[in-house]
Design a protein around this motif. Structure first.
Motif, PDB file in Angstrom:
ATOM      1  N   ILE A  35      -1.359   5.441   3.617  1.00 56.75           N
ATOM      2  CA  ILE A  35      -2.120   4.457   4.381  1.00 56.75           C
ATOM      3  C   ILE A  35      -3.249   3.941   3.504  1.00 56.75           C
ATOM      4  N   GLY A  36      -3.551   2.657   3.647  1.00 54.61           N
ATOM      5  CA  GLY A  36      -4.634   2.068   2.878  1.00 54.61           C
ATOM      6  C   GLY A  36      -5.549   1.255   3.758  1.00 54.61           C
ATOM      7  N   SER A  37      -6.817   1.290   3.446  1.00 56.99           N
ATOM      8  CA  SER A  37      -7.825   0.491   4.125  1.00 56.99           C
ATOM      9  C   SER A  37      -8.829   0.039   3.080  1.00 56.99           C
ATOM     10  N   ARG A  38      -9.615  -0.961   3.421  1.00 55.57           N
ATOM     11  CA  ARG A  38     -10.685  -1.364   2.506  1.00 55.57           C
ATOM     12  C   ARG A  38     -11.745  -0.284   2.399  1.00 55.57           C
ATOM     13  N   SER A  39     -11.748   0.629   3.377  1.00 54.28           N
ATOM     14  CA  SER A  39     -12.671   1.765   3.377  1.00 54.28           C
ATOM     15  C   SER A  39     -11.878   3.047   3.258  1.00 54.28           C
ATOM     16  N   LEU A  40     -12.088   3.804   2.190  1.00 48.86           N
ATOM     17  CA  LEU A  40     -11.387   5.072   2.009  1.00 48.86           C
ATOM     18  C   LEU A  40     -11.731   6.042   3.134  1.00 48.86           C
ATOM     19  N   ASP A  41     -12.999   6.061   3.541  1.00 48.65           N
ATOM     20  CA  ASP A  41     -13.411   6.956   4.621  1.00 48.65           C
ATOM     21  C   ASP A  41     -12.690   6.620   5.924  1.00 48.65           C
ATOM     22  N   LYS A  42     -12.550   5.330   6.188  1.00 46.65           N
ATOM     23  CA  LYS A  42     -11.867   4.907   7.409  1.00 46.65           C
ATOM     24  C   LYS A  42     -10.400   5.312   7.374  1.00 46.65           C
ATOM     25  N   ALA A  43      -9.763   5.125   6.241  1.00 49.75           N
ATOM     26  CA  ALA A  43      -8.354   5.502   6.110  1.00 49.75           C
ATOM     27  C   ALA A  43      -8.171   7.008   6.247  1.00 49.75           C
ATOM     28  N   ALA A  56       0.875  12.750   3.218  1.00 48.12           N
ATOM     29  CA  ALA A  56       0.543  11.320   3.233  1.00 48.12           C
ATOM     30  C   ALA A  56      -0.672  11.050   2.357  1.00 48.12           C
ATOM     31  N   LYS A  57      -0.551  10.054   1.516  1.00 49.33           N
ATOM     32  CA  LYS A  57      -1.656   9.680   0.625  1.00 49.33           C
ATOM     33  C   LYS A  57      -2.576   8.685   1.302  1.00 49.33           C
ATOM     34  N   VAL A  58      -3.840   8.758   0.969  1.00 51.31           N
ATOM     35  CA  VAL A  58      -4.854   7.897   1.580  1.00 51.31           C
ATOM     36  C   VAL A  58      -5.513   7.087   0.475  1.00 51.31           C
ATOM     37  N   TYR A  59      -5.541   5.761   0.688  1.00 53.30           N
ATOM     38  CA  TYR A  59      -6.076   4.877  -0.345  1.00 53.30           C
ATOM     39  C   TYR A  59      -7.191   3.993   0.206  1.00 53.30           C
ATOM     40  N   GLY A  60      -8.055   3.568  -0.686  1.00 50.54           N
ATOM     41  CA  GLY A  60      -9.159   2.684  -0.318  1.00 50.54           C
ATOM     42  C   GLY A  60      -8.845   1.230  -0.586  1.00 50.54           C
ATOM     43  N   SER A  61      -7.560   0.883  -0.666  1.00 53.51           N
ATOM     44  CA  SER A  61      -7.163  -0.520  -0.839  1.00 53.51           C
ATOM     45  C   SER A  61      -5.726  -0.694  -0.375  1.00 53.51           C
ATOM     46  N   TYR A  62      -5.361  -1.928  -0.063  1.00 48.12           N
ATOM     47  CA  TYR A  62      -3.982  -2.235   0.302  1.00 48.12           C
ATOM     48  C   TYR A  62      -3.088  -2.244  -0.935  1.00 48.12           C
ATOM     49  N   ASP A  63      -3.634  -2.726  -2.038  1.00 47.88           N
ATOM     50  CA  ASP A  63      -2.845  -2.795  -3.275  1.00 47.88           C
ATOM     51  C   ASP A  63      -2.333  -1.423  -3.691  1.00 47.88           C
ATOM     52  N   ALA A  64      -3.153  -0.397  -3.484  1.00 47.58           N
ATOM     53  CA  ALA A  64      -2.755   0.950  -3.900  1.00 47.58           C
ATOM     54  C   ALA A  64      -1.531   1.418  -3.126  1.00 47.58           C
ATOM     55  N   VAL A  65      -1.456   1.063  -1.837  1.00 48.17           N
ATOM     56  CA  VAL A  65      -0.273   1.411  -1.043  1.00 48.17           C
ATOM     57  C   VAL A  65       0.955   0.705  -1.610  1.00 48.17           C
ATOM     58  N   LEU A  66       0.801  -0.567  -1.920  1.00 48.38           N
ATOM     59  CA  LEU A  66       1.930  -1.357  -2.401  1.00 48.38           C
ATOM     60  C   LEU A  66       2.374  -0.943  -3.811  1.00 48.38           C
ATOM     61  N   ASP A  67       1.473  -0.329  -4.562  1.00 47.78           N
ATOM     62  CA  ASP A  67       1.820   0.135  -5.907  1.00 47.78           C
ATOM     63  C   ASP A  67       2.393   1.549  -5.907  1.00 47.78           C
ATOM     64  N   ASP A  68       2.395   2.196  -4.766  1.00 47.69           N
ATOM     65  CA  ASP A  68       2.849   3.589  -4.680  1.00 47.69           C
ATOM     66  C   ASP A  68       4.383   3.636  -4.718  1.00 47.69           C
ATOM     67  N   PRO A  69       4.970   4.309  -5.701  1.00 45.72           N
ATOM     68  CA  PRO A  69       6.433   4.367  -5.794  1.00 45.72           C
ATOM     69  C   PRO A  69       7.077   5.185  -4.675  1.00 45.72           C
ATOM     70  N   ASP A  70       6.277   5.948  -3.944  1.00 44.80           N
ATOM     71  CA  ASP A  70       6.797   6.754  -2.842  1.00 44.80           C
ATOM     72  C   ASP A  70       6.771   6.013  -1.510  1.00 44.80           C
ATOM     73  N   VAL A  71       6.486   4.730  -1.546  1.00 47.57           N
ATOM     74  CA  VAL A  71       6.500   3.893  -0.348  1.00 47.57           C
ATOM     75  C   VAL A  71       7.714   2.967  -0.414  1.00 47.57           C
ATOM     76  N   ASP A  72       8.589   3.081   0.586  1.00 48.22           N
ATOM     77  CA  ASP A  72       9.779   2.227   0.646  1.00 48.22           C
ATOM     78  C   ASP A  72       9.534   0.948   1.431  1.00 48.22           C
ATOM     79  N   ALA A  73       8.712   1.054   2.479  1.00 49.40           N
ATOM     80  CA  ALA A  73       8.483  -0.061   3.401  1.00 49.40           C
ATOM     81  C   ALA A  73       7.044  -0.022   3.876  1.00 49.40           C
ATOM     82  N   VAL A  74       6.559  -1.181   4.305  1.00 47.59           N
ATOM     83  CA  VAL A  74       5.190  -1.228   4.813  1.00 47.59           C
ATOM     84  C   VAL A  74       5.171  -1.804   6.221  1.00 47.59           C
ATOM     85  N   TYR A  75       4.289  -1.241   7.015  1.00 56.89           N
ATOM     86  CA  TYR A  75       3.972  -1.804   8.321  1.00 56.89           C
ATOM     87  C   TYR A  75       2.636  -2.506   8.160  1.00 56.89           C
TER      88      TYR A  75
END
Length: 361
Positions: A35-43, A56-75
């Motif tokens: 999951i990614g949010s603009r706020s790492l604390d919020k995520a 589950a990995k937690v990211y402070g950006s949307y780009d990081a989720v999209l760059d994660d090779p362990d993500v097949d699909a996004v909601y």
């Protein structure tokens, strides 16, 4: 045999993402990978509060989720104004896209999203959950019965609710910079889809917005309606959508021989069973003391909530593409585009003084 689990990444911590993330965890062929949010604390808090897997990995950006090779699909439950940007990037990075509705601010934006998905060979689906409830298939069976329902002539759909607290001032759905479509994009999306569903997705010839829509001080629609006309065989439809009237989620479909009514089509009052009722060949009882026959009550049970069935179906399509035995199913982009075309037509009719607007697909 254990099903392959499609690994979801979630972009943002919108309230609706709580419901869908629960469903991703309930579905037997999906899991949450990031999951990614603009706020790492919020995520981080969101992942904890909604019982995400420890993996589950937690990211402070949307780009990081999209760059994660362990993500097949996004909601993607982001505000509508952000859909075209992030859905396109997701598709370009080969992530399959489950997109909240309304899918875009206009059909031009949606076409940009769909083109990106097609170019990358990824599945697109909008998150119109009621489409996946087994009740929906049963209702289709009823209205397709020529002997008991006859020819569909009229559909009316309503979806409305009253926003709580400071909703009308501060909610994303009434902010012109985030979701400028307001009630038309939110509740209207469902009612328009219901009409198209009933007519087996045949687009109307014209759309005419009803006069006197209501707006907030920022010019965002709070309530509106429209009539749809097929200009053949007397086929018509109307809808009303609103943030200003009590909760209502109705479809009324009238055929030459039968009627169908459902009072909770968007979100069943009970997530384990979807009721509706239908009647055929109605007539007055003797002395007009009532009507016969009485409507038949249908109660369609489901093992999973409709949103879990949605992600399960989406994941099934994704796995088919990944394994090389299937291609992206075009049904879902087509339905999204037809729904968006009607929204655009309603807005065009309002702009043109509530005159009929010809629907162009």
């Amino acid at each position: 045999m254990t099903e392959t689990r499609i690994r979801f990444g979630i972009l943002g911590c919108a309230n609706i993402a709580r419901k869908v993330s629960r469903s991703i965890l309930l579905s037997p062929n999906t899991t949450i990978s990031a999951i990614g949010s603009r706020s790492l604390d919020k995520a981080t808090a969101f992942a904890s509060e909604n019982h995400f897997p420890e993996s589950a990995k937690v990211y402070g950006s949307y780009d990081a989720v999209l760059d994660d090779p362990d993500v097949d699909a996004v909601y993607v439950p982001l505000p509508t104004s952000l859909h075209v940007r992030w859905a396109v990037v997701a598709a370009q990075k080969k992530k399959h896209v489950l997109l909240e509705k309304p899918v875009a601010l206009n059909v031009g934006e949606l076409d940009t999203i769909l083109k990106a998905c097609e170019s990358s060979g990824v599945q697109f689906m909008d998150a119109t959950m009621w489409m996946h409830h087994p009740r929906t298939a049963k209702m289709r069976e009823v209205i397709s019965d020529d002997n008991k329902f006859g020819q569909l002539k009229s559909v009316h759909s309503t979806f409305s609710y009253v926003g709580e607290g400071d909703f009308l001032k501060n909610d994303i759905r009434v902010n012109p910079n985030l979701d400028s479509l307001g009630a038309l994009g939110d509740t209207g999306w469902y009612s328009i889809r219901a009409i198209l569903w009933a007519y087996d997705y045949e687009l109307p010839k014209t759309v005419t917005a009803l006069r006197y829509p209501e707006y907030n001080e920022s010019g965002v629609i709070l309530s509106c309606g429209a009539s749809l006309n097929w200009e053949k065989e007397g086929k018509v439809a109307t809808f009303y959508c609103s943030f200003l009237t009590n909760l209502c989620m109705d479809i009324v479909a009238l055929g030459t021989k039968g009627n169908l009514r459902v009072h909770d089509f968007v979100i069943p009052f009970n997530e384990k069973v979807g009721p509706f009722y239908a009647v055929a060949n109605s007539r007055w009882a003797e002395l007009s003391t009532g009507c016969v026959p009485e409507p038949s009550d249908f109660k369609i049970a489901t093992s999973y909530p409709q949103e879990a069935l949605m992600v399960q179906e989406f994941a099934r399509l994704v796995e088919g593409i990944r394994s090389g035995v299937g291609k992206p199913k075009t049904k879902w982009p087509i339905l999204s585009r037809k729904t968006q075309v009607i929204i655009d037509s309603v807005l065009a009719s309002i702009k043109n003084g509530f005159q009929p607007v010809e629907v162009v697909y």
